[in-house]
Design a protein around this motif. Structure first.
Motif, PDB file in Angstrom:
ATOM      1  N   ILE A   9      11.086   8.032  15.842  1.00 31.23           N
ATOM      2  CA  ILE A   9      11.236   7.134  16.992  1.00 31.23           C
ATOM      3  C   ILE A   9      10.730   7.813  18.259  1.00 31.23           C
ATOM      4  N   ALA A  10      11.147   9.047  18.458  1.00 29.01           N
ATOM      5  CA  ALA A  10      10.786   9.754  19.691  1.00 29.01           C
ATOM      6  C   ALA A  10       9.278   9.888  19.829  1.00 29.01           C
ATOM      7  N   GLN A  11       8.598  10.381  18.801  1.00 29.32           N
ATOM      8  CA  GLN A  11       7.167  10.634  18.937  1.00 29.32           C
ATOM      9  C   GLN A  11       6.364   9.335  18.997  1.00 29.32           C
ATOM     10  N   SER A  12       6.787   8.310  18.261  1.00 27.79           N
ATOM     11  CA  SER A  12       6.046   7.049  18.278  1.00 27.79           C
ATOM     12  C   SER A  12       6.222   6.325  19.607  1.00 27.79           C
ATOM     13  N   CYS A  13       7.459   6.238  20.068  1.00 28.80           N
ATOM     14  CA  CYS A  13       7.710   5.538  21.332  1.00 28.80           C
ATOM     15  C   CYS A  13       7.147   6.322  22.512  1.00 28.80           C
ATOM     16  N   ALA A  14       7.191   7.635  22.434  1.00 34.44           N
ATOM     17  CA  ALA A  14       6.610   8.446  23.504  1.00 34.44           C
ATOM     18  C   ALA A  14       5.101   8.268  23.571  1.00 34.44           C
ATOM     19  N   TYR A  19       0.861  -1.177   0.000  1.00 33.71           N
ATOM     20  CA  TYR A  19       0.000   0.000   0.000  1.00 33.71           C
ATOM     21  C   TYR A  19       0.893   1.221   0.000  1.00 33.71           C
ATOM     22  N   GLU A  20       0.407   2.300  -0.624  1.00 36.62           N
ATOM     23  CA  GLU A  20       1.183   3.538  -0.735  1.00 36.62           C
ATOM     24  C   GLU A  20       0.327   4.703  -0.247  1.00 36.62           C
ATOM     25  N   PRO A  21       0.288   4.922   1.058  1.00 35.83           N
ATOM     26  CA  PRO A  21      -0.585   5.963   1.615  1.00 35.83           C
ATOM     27  C   PRO A  21      -0.047   7.363   1.382  1.00 35.83           C
ATOM     28  N   ARG A  22      -0.962   8.294   1.161  1.00 37.80           N
ATOM     29  CA  ARG A  22      -0.600   9.711   1.072  1.00 37.80           C
ATOM     30  C   ARG A  22      -0.771  10.357   2.443  1.00 37.80           C
ATOM     31  N   ALA A  23       0.097  11.295   2.726  1.00 42.01           N
ATOM     32  CA  ALA A  23      -0.007  12.000   4.009  1.00 42.01           C
ATOM     33  C   ALA A  23      -1.354  12.680   4.176  1.00 42.01           C
ATOM     34  N   THR A  24      -1.850  13.304   3.095  1.00 42.53           N
ATOM     35  CA  THR A  24      -3.104  14.053   3.210  1.00 42.53           C
ATOM     36  C   THR A  24      -4.308  13.152   3.453  1.00 42.53           C
ATOM     37  N   GLY A  25      -4.151  11.859   3.254  1.00 46.63           N
ATOM     38  CA  GLY A  25      -5.254  10.938   3.513  1.00 46.63           C
ATOM     39  C   GLY A  25      -5.290  10.425   4.939  1.00 46.63           C
ATOM     40  N   HIS A  26      -4.391  10.929   5.806  1.00 45.35           N
ATOM     41  CA  HIS A  26      -4.274  10.369   7.151  1.00 45.35           C
ATOM     42  C   HIS A  26      -4.173  11.454   8.217  1.00 45.35           C
ATOM     43  N   ILE A  27      -4.862  12.544   7.956  1.00 48.58           N
ATOM     44  CA  ILE A  27      -4.870  13.650   8.915  1.00 48.58           C
ATOM     45  C   ILE A  27      -5.529  13.224  10.228  1.00 48.58           C
ATOM     46  N   THR A  28      -6.587  12.447  10.161  1.00 48.46           N
ATOM     47  CA  THR A  28      -7.276  11.995  11.378  1.00 48.46           C
ATOM     48  C   THR A  28      -6.327  11.225  12.282  1.00 48.46           C
ATOM     49  N   GLU A  29      -5.573  10.296  11.696  1.00 44.95           N
ATOM     50  CA  GLU A  29      -4.620   9.513  12.505  1.00 44.95           C
ATOM     51  C   GLU A  29      -3.546  10.416  13.109  1.00 44.95           C
ATOM     52  N   MET A  30      -3.139  11.435  12.381  1.00 46.28           N
ATOM     53  CA  MET A  30      -2.119  12.352  12.894  1.00 46.28           C
ATOM     54  C   MET A  30      -2.651  13.161  14.072  1.00 46.28           C
ATOM     55  N   ILE A  31      -3.883  13.630  13.953  1.00 44.49           N
ATOM     56  CA  ILE A  31      -4.484  14.399  15.052  1.00 44.49           C
ATOM     57  C   ILE A  31      -4.607  13.531  16.297  1.00 44.49           C
ATOM     58  N   ASP A  32      -5.014  12.266  16.111  1.00 44.77           N
ATOM     59  CA  ASP A  32      -5.124  11.350  17.260  1.00 44.77           C
ATOM     60  C   ASP A  32      -3.763  11.138  17.916  1.00 44.77           C
ATOM     61  N   LEU A  33      -2.716  10.991  17.126  1.00 44.25           N
ATOM     62  CA  LEU A  33      -1.378  10.779  17.677  1.00 44.25           C
ATOM     63  C   LEU A  33      -0.906  12.010  18.448  1.00 44.25           C
ATOM     64  N   ILE A  34      -1.167  13.195  17.915  1.00 44.98           N
ATOM     65  CA  ILE A  34      -0.796  14.420  18.624  1.00 44.98           C
ATOM     66  C   ILE A  34      -1.513  14.506  19.969  1.00 44.98           C
ATOM     67  N   ALA A  35      -2.807  14.183  19.959  1.00 47.80           N
ATOM     68  CA  ALA A  35      -3.575  14.247  21.205  1.00 47.80           C
ATOM     69  C   ALA A  35      -2.992  13.300  22.253  1.00 47.80           C
TER      70      ALA A  35
END
Length: 461
Positions: free
Chosen positions: A242-247, A111-127
């Protein structure tokens, strides 16, 4: 010998043990589609295509994710310079990148995901990072708090006190520490409104590092096997991943693999330096398979210093292999052909393609000797082994990829070849043998063989 890989994080060769037996999960950083890809980008793609092919050949079920960064400072700048919509610009060069991958025989990712197709997942990770105390909002931006993560620097071995300020924002006054990096960038008046999305912290767009963490988690889970990319991405991109994912509580990648640069006159190839070579330009004077051979047969951790002469040497080497396979006449299925032990050992030794090619060259040499002595059975056996070994590297000359490519190129050039042969015939009739020989040499240099027959000259690739 079982597979062993050099882990960039541990700086050592380690036995490869997948998270799930029999399966391998890979994430490879793809292209930021700000412009056409150059040979340096394709080095990454080909290197990890070979890794993937070897894993498949040894029996693993491989899931490989390669992302597309289609929202980024550079994309917005380039689109604005050309008075174009950023999303049109990004999609245009995504298609160009896909064409380049296909040209060089790189297998499509799972699969070849685009960044703009995964804004929801990014917002959840930031939260999650904010809730865990590792990120903070400031004036519409959100930053990762580097000081809150004592493990920061574990990939590169850098210490926090040695870090230079992050280079992904020009608004350091919003940060608690200049070394903090942006997870989310608030909307700017100078940027198009379409390049922003609503969040609890205001409209904006993702930081580059955040994108890969969110997409890797989405498709491979909290822990996966291999994360790959160019050596230039180790810092800050992969270090920040690594930092943001492991954190956020993820295990993230178990093995880190980085390929070395392609250089031009000893200098790293990059768009910013202006010393790039596009795939379209390179394949005007070289067959795609020759270019792949050039990239695929150098160990992934070795630097490739590009030059026309070294590409010509690769072309000549591949021509010799093709010639042997053609003379041995071994068309057909190679899926059940056993690989020589020496080849297997080399590939299991951190994908040592240089050692693997030594086995290929040895088989070609012995095969040519068998042909010369009339031992067609032995020559055929060796030629099938050569095809099977080359298939692992995506280089089997009788594969559909390269046969179709050769037929297409021949069809496109057929009229020109016929015209040159007509000129050669006229030159021979006029006893201008120097010109006739020059035409023949030109065609030979481009892979065209000529046979003079009673019915006139015949040509073939």
């Amino acid at each position: 010998m079982s597979l062993r890989l050099f882990d960039s994080k541990n700086r050592a060769v380690r036995d490869f043990v997948p998270v799930e037996p029999g399966k391998v999960s890979m994430y490879v950083c793809g292209i930021t589609v700000q412009g056409p890809p150059h040979i340096g980008h394709m080095r990454v793609a080909v290197a990890f295509d070979v890794v993937r092919r070897w894993l498949i050949r040894t029996g693993y079920d491989v899931t490989m994710i390669r992302n597309v960064t289609d929202i980024d400072d550079k994309i917005l700048i380039k689109a604005a310079e050309h008075n174009d919509d950023w999303w049109k610009w990004a999609y245009r060069y995504e298609l160009v990148a896909t064409a380049a991958y296909n040209t060089l025989g790189v297998l499509p990712p799972s699969y070849e995901p685009r960044a703009t197709g995964h804004i929801t997942e990014m917002i959840d990770l930031i939260a999650e990072l904010i809730d865990r105390g590792h990120a903070y909002e400031s004036g519409g931006d959100v930053y990762f708090d580097v000081a809150s993560w004592p493990r920061y620097g574990e990939l590169t071995g850098m210490k926090v006190d040695e870090l230079q300020p992050a280079a992904d924002t020009d608004n350091d006054s919003k940060k608690r520490d200049v070394r903090d990096f942006a997870l989310w960038k608030g909307q700017k008046a100078s940027e198009p409104a379409s390049a922003s999305w609503p969040t609890p912290w205001g409209r904006g767009r993702p930081g580059w590092h955040l994108e890969c963490s969110a997409m890797a988690r989405r498709y491979l889970g909290s822990g996966f096997d291999i994360h790959g990319g160019g050596i230039d991405l180790r810092f800050p991109h992969h270090e920040n991943e690594i930092a943001q994912s492991c954190a956020a509580g993820d295990e993230f990648a178990q093995y880190w693999m980085h390929n070395a640069w392609v250089t031009l006159a000893g200098e790293k190839m990059s768009k910013s330096l202006g010393n790039t070579l596009s795939i379209d330009e390179l394949t005007k004077n070289a067959r795609p398979v020759d270019l792949r051979f050039y990239l695929a047969t150098v160990h992934y951790r070795s630097t490739v210093d590009f030059s026309e002469s070294s590409l010509a040497e690769a072309r000549a080497a591949y021509d010799r292999i093709e010639g042997f396979i053609g003379r041995a006449d071994v068309a057909g299925d190679i899926s059940t052909v056993a690989l020589p032990d020496g080849f297997v050992s080399a590939m299991n030794d951190d994908i040592n393609v240089s050692g693997a090619m030594a086995v290929v060259y040895d088989a070609v040499r012995h095969g040519n000797s068998a042909l010369a002595s009339g031992d067609k059975a032995r020559a055929r056996e060796l030629a099938l082994q050569v095809r099977a070994m080359l298939d692992v590297l995506g280089l089997d000359p009788l594969s559909e990829q390269w046969v179709d490519c050769a037929e297409s190129q021949t069809a496109d050039l057929g009229w020109a070849i016929d015209d040159l042969l007509a000129q050669r015939t006229e030159a021979r009739a006029a006893k201008d043998f120097a010109r006739a020989d020059a035409i023949r040499d030109t065609l030979t240099a481009h892979g065209i063989s000529i046979e003079d027959t009673p019915d006139g000259p015949k040509w073939s690739r």
